[in-house]
Enzyme design. Structure first.
Site, PDB file in Angstrom:
ATOM      1  N   CYS A  79      14.807  67.888   6.072  1.00 45.99           N
ATOM      2  CA  CYS A  79      14.722  68.677   7.296  1.00 45.99           C
ATOM      3  C   CYS A  79      15.175  67.773   8.434  1.00 45.99           C
ATOM      4  O   CYS A  79      14.568  66.728   8.681  1.00 45.99           O
ATOM      5  CB  CYS A  79      13.271  69.125   7.497  1.00 45.99           C
ATOM      6  SG  CYS A  79      12.976  70.006   9.033  1.00 45.99           S
ATOM      7  N   CYS A 189      21.359  71.298  10.228  1.00 50.70           N
ATOM      8  CA  CYS A 189      20.048  71.810   9.805  1.00 50.70           C
ATOM      9  C   CYS A 189      20.228  72.218   8.350  1.00 50.70           C
ATOM     10  O   CYS A 189      21.248  72.831   7.999  1.00 50.70           O
ATOM     11  CB  CYS A 189      19.683  73.015  10.670  1.00 50.70           C
ATOM     12  SG  CYS A 189      18.295  73.976  10.039  1.00 50.70           S
TER      13      CYS A 189
HETATM   14  N1  DGL Z   1      15.747  72.917   7.760  1.00 54.47           N
HETATM   15  C1  DGL Z   1      15.204  72.459   9.023  1.00 54.47           C
HETATM   16  C2  DGL Z   1      16.163  71.451   9.660  1.00 54.47           C
HETATM   17  O1  DGL Z   1      16.929  70.888   8.961  1.00 54.47           O
HETATM   18  C3  DGL Z   1      14.841  73.618   9.850  1.00 54.47           C
HETATM   19  C4  DGL Z   1      13.987  73.279  11.032  1.00 54.47           C
HETATM   20  C5  DGL Z   1      13.125  74.399  11.504  1.00 54.47           C
HETATM   21  O2  DGL Z   1      12.231  74.807  10.768  1.00 54.47           O
HETATM   22  O3  DGL Z   1      13.339  74.839  12.649  1.00 54.47           O
HETATM   23  O4  DGL Z   1      16.155  71.182  10.830  1.00 54.47           O
END
Ligand code: DGL
Length: 290
Positions: A79, A189
């Protein structure tokens, strides 16, 4: 885990606020097929991009600690938002090999011919000191157009990767980048690689999409090797390689979306365990709600 088993046989813990880390899991399975994986999605509290810094740090630490308690030998914080906000804290608190993720600014700076690149990421990632330092270090001669992807994590979390409304939302984000001359788009993301077909339907071949999941899998391989923790591939009696064990999928929500997305996008029929991972901030939320 069996206490007499080799530490190499222990699983890799992969964590995301929700389903986005499945894009990293896909790359890890392809690159390191002998590794066992425990995947934890904090879907009950996703998206993190709208949470305050303390909340993200609290959840990241709690889930990493939980993965260690499940016997993980190494962790991937899959993440960008949690990495940008909290990886330093996790490194300080846990003595376990750890891999984080960050937007692919460095590859974008190597790829872009027009010297203009767009970055789609959460607001928390884009405003983090870690991201600013990344741009300063690798993209001094690159014009970087930062666009918060409001609404995109929510779309993937409800398994919407192609609706007309989603494509229009994306169009509003990427067309101004094209107009400004960008030829490269960093997917900053881990949820966004699941939107690559929708993005392609807008940008065609005019942009190179930068997804770092394969680079993360390679980094994980290096880290495992440094610590002597890489799993040995199992083989059948006839010498052919055996398939790795199926991943263990865990979610802090009901798991239905994790199951659906794993089936739709990864072709994995996953049993999802619903797990409770309380932390200081979620206990406070529950006390306020009572
Ligand atoms: N997959 C997460 C990232 O890479 C998402 C973040 C979120 O939950 O806003 O930032």
């Amino acid at each position: 885990m069996n206490p007499t088993a080799s530490p190499c046989a222990a699983p890799i813990g992969i964590f995301d606020s929700g389903l986005g880390g499945l894009s990293v899991l896909r790359a890890v399975r392809a690159h390191l097929p002998a590794e066992q994986i425990v995947y934890a999605a904090d879907s009950r509290y996703a998206p993190y991009g709208q949470r305050d810094d303390d909340f993200i740090a609290d959840r990241t630490l709690a889930i990493c600690e939980w993965l260690v308690a499940q016997g993980a030998k190494a962790l991937v914080v899959a993440c960008n938002t949690a990495t940008a906000q909290s990886i330093a804290l996790v490194r300080e608190r846990l003595s376990i090999p750890l891999v984080g993720v960050e937007p692919g600014i460095k590859p974008a700076a190597l790829i872009s011919k027009s010297r203009v690149a767009g970055v789609l990421a959460t607001q928390v990632t884009l405003r983090s000191a870690r991201f600013q330092a990344l741009v300063e270090r690798h993209a001094a001669d690159l014009r970087v157009l930062c666009q918060p992807g409001h609404g995109l994590v929510e779309a993937v979390e409800r398994c919407d990767v192609s609706s007309p409304a989603l494509v229009e939302l994306l169009r509003g984000y990427v067309e101004p980048m094209l107009d400004a001359g960008a030829d490269t788009l960093v997917l900053g993301c881990t949820h966004y690689p699941f939107l690559d077909t929708a993005i392609r339907s807008i940008v065609g071949e005019r942009m190179t999409l930068v997804d770092t999941s394969v680079a993360i899998a390679r980094q994980l391989e290096r880290v495992l090797d440094q610590h002597g923790l890489r799993a040995q591939p199992a083989s059948h009696a006839d010498g052919s390689m055996a398939e790795g064990a199926p991943a263990r999928f865990c979610s802090t929500s009901d798991g239905a979306h994790l199951r659906t997305l794993a089936a739709a996008l990864l072709g994995i029929e996953a049993q999802v365990e619903c797990v409770s991972i309380p932390s200081r901030r979620t206990r406070e939320l529950e006390a306020d709600a009572a």
